[in-house]
Write a protein that holds these residues in place. Structure first.
Motif, PDB file in Angstrom:
ATOM      1  N   VAL A 130       0.000   2.572  -3.179  1.00  0.00           N
ATOM      2  CA  VAL A 130      -0.939   3.972  -3.435  1.00  0.00           C
ATOM      3  C   VAL A 130      -0.358   5.359  -2.216  1.00  0.00           C
ATOM      4  CG1 VAL A 130      -2.678   4.557  -2.409  1.00  0.00           C
ATOM      5  CG2 VAL A 130      -2.673   1.854  -2.929  1.00  0.00           C
ATOM      6  N   GLU A 131       1.269   5.826  -1.623  1.00  0.00           N
ATOM      7  CA  GLU A 131       1.661   6.770  -1.349  1.00  0.00           C
ATOM      8  C   GLU A 131       2.372   6.774  -2.029  1.00  0.00           C
ATOM      9  OE1 GLU A 131       1.829   6.227   3.442  1.00  0.00           O
ATOM     10  OE2 GLU A 131      -0.860   6.472   3.140  1.00  0.00           O
ATOM     11  N   ASN A 132       2.861   6.053  -3.315  1.00  0.00           N
ATOM     12  CA  ASN A 132       4.267   6.701  -3.322  1.00  0.00           C
ATOM     13  C   ASN A 132       5.593   6.538  -2.772  1.00  0.00           C
ATOM     14  OD1 ASN A 132       3.003   6.429  -6.139  1.00  0.00           O
ATOM     15  ND2 ASN A 132       2.534   8.569  -5.877  1.00  0.00           N
ATOM     16  N   ILE A 133       6.137   6.181  -1.408  1.00  0.00           N
ATOM     17  CA  ILE A 133       7.178   5.679  -1.654  1.00  0.00           C
ATOM     18  C   ILE A 133       7.425   4.850  -1.470  1.00  0.00           C
ATOM     19  CG2 ILE A 133       8.073   4.505   1.674  1.00  0.00           C
ATOM     20  CD1 ILE A 133       5.323   5.933   2.529  1.00  0.00           C
TER      21      ILE A 133
ATOM     22  N   TYR B  22       1.062  -0.774   0.148  1.00  0.00           N
ATOM     23  CA  TYR B  22      -0.108  -0.304  -0.299  1.00  0.00           C
ATOM     24  C   TYR B  22       1.197   1.285  -0.133  1.00  0.00           C
ATOM     25  CZ  TYR B  22      -3.346   3.438   1.700  1.00  0.00           C
ATOM     26  OH  TYR B  22      -4.132   4.648   1.705  1.00  0.00           O
ATOM     27  N   GLN B  23       1.319   1.767   0.714  1.00  0.00           N
ATOM     28  CA  GLN B  23       2.900   2.503   1.155  1.00  0.00           C
ATOM     29  C   GLN B  23       3.281   3.093  -0.137  1.00  0.00           C
ATOM     30  OE1 GLN B  23       5.404   1.888   4.548  1.00  0.00           O
ATOM     31  NE2 GLN B  23       3.860   3.380   6.026  1.00  0.00           N
TER      32      GLN B  23
END
Length: 66
Positions: A15-18, A11-12
């Motif tokens: 979705v969060e582009n980490i 997810y990180q």
């Protein structure tokens, strides 16, 4: 229902582009590397968290108390 660690990491990343490739460099600082090389396994302060190291592997991070 719970979310496992892999799903959280994905997810990180998605979705969060980490950029997960940057995270080890934020954990393994020169100071941490020196402490582990000198002292071995243990719990070491790194910036605002504690790195838990076993057999030259950071196995966990914890928030510093306070």
């Amino acid at each position: 229902m719970i979310v496992n660690e892999l799903a959280i990491l994905r997810y990180q990343q998605l979705v969060e582009n980490i950029d997960r490739s940057l995270v080890p460099g934020k954990i393994i600082t020169p100071a941490l590397h020196h402490m582990v090389t000198t002292l071995g396994d243990g719990e070491y302060p790194v910036n605002n968290f504690i790195a838990v190291v076993k057999n030259q592997i950071v196995v966990n991070v914890k928030l510093q108390a306070g």
